[in-house]
Motif scaffolding. Structure first.
Motif, short mmCIF file in Angstrom:
data_model
loop_
_atom_site.label_atom_id
_atom_site.label_comp_id
_atom_site.label_asym_id
_atom_site.label_seq_id
_atom_site.Cartn_x
_atom_site.Cartn_y
_atom_site.Cartn_z
N PHE A 19 33.47 72.70 -23.41
CA PHE A 19 34.15 73.70 -22.60
C PHE A 19 33.61 75.11 -22.86
O PHE A 19 33.11 75.41 -23.95
N ARG A 31 34.95 79.01 -23.34
CA ARG A 31 36.11 79.43 -24.12
C ARG A 31 37.36 79.55 -23.25
O ARG A 31 37.29 79.68 -22.03
N SER A 32 38.49 79.50 -23.91
CA SER A 32 39.77 79.55 -23.23
C SER A 32 39.91 80.83 -22.42
O SER A 32 39.49 81.90 -22.86
N ARG A 69 37.25 76.40 -17.05
CA ARG A 69 37.99 75.57 -18.00
C ARG A 69 39.42 75.35 -17.53
O ARG A 69 39.96 74.24 -17.62
N ALA A 108 38.85 69.01 -26.36
CA ALA A 108 37.84 70.08 -26.39
C ALA A 108 37.00 69.93 -27.66
O ALA A 108 37.24 70.55 -28.68
N GLU A 115 33.09 74.09 -27.88
CA GLU A 115 33.45 75.28 -27.10
C GLU A 115 32.37 76.34 -27.29
O GLU A 115 31.89 76.55 -28.41
N THR A 116 31.97 77.00 -26.21
CA THR A 116 30.91 77.99 -26.27
C THR A 116 31.17 79.09 -25.26
O THR A 116 31.98 78.91 -24.34
N ASN A 117 30.50 80.21 -25.42
CA ASN A 117 30.65 81.33 -24.48
C ASN A 117 29.66 81.27 -23.34
O ASN A 117 29.76 82.05 -22.39
N VAL A 161 26.72 75.00 -22.50
CA VAL A 161 27.53 73.86 -22.09
C VAL A 161 26.63 72.74 -21.58
O VAL A 161 26.73 71.58 -21.99
N SER A 178 31.44 67.55 -19.17
CA SER A 178 32.03 68.80 -18.71
C SER A 178 32.10 68.76 -17.19
O SER A 178 31.66 67.79 -16.55
#
Length: 295
Positions: free
Chosen positions: A194, A196-197, A202, A218, A221-223, A228, A239
């Motif tokens: 995913f 990030r929140s 997402r 999850a 998680e990456t920015n 991804v 994903s």
């Protein structure tokens, strides 16, 4: 009493911070402090309560702020109308944008807008959708490109730019890679990669998974959206991304349609009511007109 004193006071009151107020006004922090001190001296009351950690409005400050914001709003609206009447649209536009807007071509839109209005400075800020929506409401962004399919909080207006399908992406040796489509519920045991929140992408996947009766795992998680895809290609999880992204990454991942189809709507949002700055108004008009021509 000077206009700049009122603008500095209003900015500090909004941000509860002198340095951030100075950044908004494009002046030095000492100048903002001086403006507020002079205004307090002329008023004969303390407007702000300052500590080493916080800035809070006093009762007098709260009373004054309501009227100052109303007066500045009317003044800015009048100046905006005069600027547009003269056809001298100048200034600065601060734009919030998701990492990946395809099929909308933001660089092309910015290039044509700059050609029409070379005197306008443009700043593009990339952030998650949730943060950008808050920044528009706070006046820190003039506009933002964000998902709008799940509705927006009060105080925002929007214009739909495009609708896009989200597809599942898996590694080429994943068992699901041989399927033409897959039900969301069949992903119950799959680990997810995913962003990030707070990102719209997402959020759309999590909402669809919960509707199918499970909470997605999850695992990573990456920015970065590119990361991804790289993690999915390594077989570390699955994903969901826009079809445009998946089609551009066929050398890395395999795209599989989701059932039921998962779609996202992306729009341009701005603060509702009143008059925006002429530069921001010009950009909004340009985006909506060019999007309509491309449709």
């Amino acid at each position: 009493m000077e206009l700049q004193q009122l603008r500095s006071f209003a900015a500090v009151a909004r941000h509860r911070h002198f340095t951030r107020a100075a950044a908004e006004l494009h002046i030095g922090q000492p100048a903002v402090s001086q403006h507020v001190r002079r205004l307090e001296a002329e008023m004969g009351v303390r407007l702000l309560s300052r500590t080493t950690r916080s800035v809070e409005l006093t009762q007098a400050g709260r009373l004054l702020l309501e009227r100052v914001e109303r007066a500045l709003g009317e003044l800015d609206a009048g100046l905006a109308e005069l600027a547009e009447l003269r056809g001298l649209v100048r200034g600065r536009v601060t734009i919030g944008a998701m990492q990946w807007l395809e099929p909308y071509d933001l660089p092309a839109s910015l290039a044509t807008f700059h050609g029409l209005h070379p005197a306008i400075d443009i700043r593009v800020v990339e952030d998650v959708a949730r943060s950008m929506i808050g920044a528009v409401l706070a006046g820190e962004l003039d506009v933002a490109f964000v998902p709008i399919e799940n509705g927006l909080p009060p105080g925002l207006s929007s214009e739909l730019l495009f609708e896009d399908e989200l597809v599942l992406v898996v590694a080429d040796d994943h068992p699901l890679a041989r399927r033409s489509q897959v039900a969301m519920g069949a992903l119950r045991e799959e680990p997810f990669v995913f962003l990030r929140s707070g990102t719209g992408l997402r959020g759309a996947v999590e909402t669809a998974a919960r509707a199918a009766g499970f909470e997605p795992q999850a695992r990573f998680e990456t920015n970065e959206l590119s990361r991804v895809l790289a993690l999915v290609a390594r077989g570390l999880g699955v994903s969901a991304v826009s079809r445009a992204v998946a089609e551009a990454a066929t050398d890395q991942v395999v795209a599989v349609r989701l059932r039921p189809a998962l779609r996202r709507q992306v729009g341009l949002v701005w603060r509702a009511g009143g008059h925006g700055a002429p530069a921001a108004n010009a950009f909004r008009k340009h985006v909506t007109e060019t999007a309509a021509l491309a449709a």
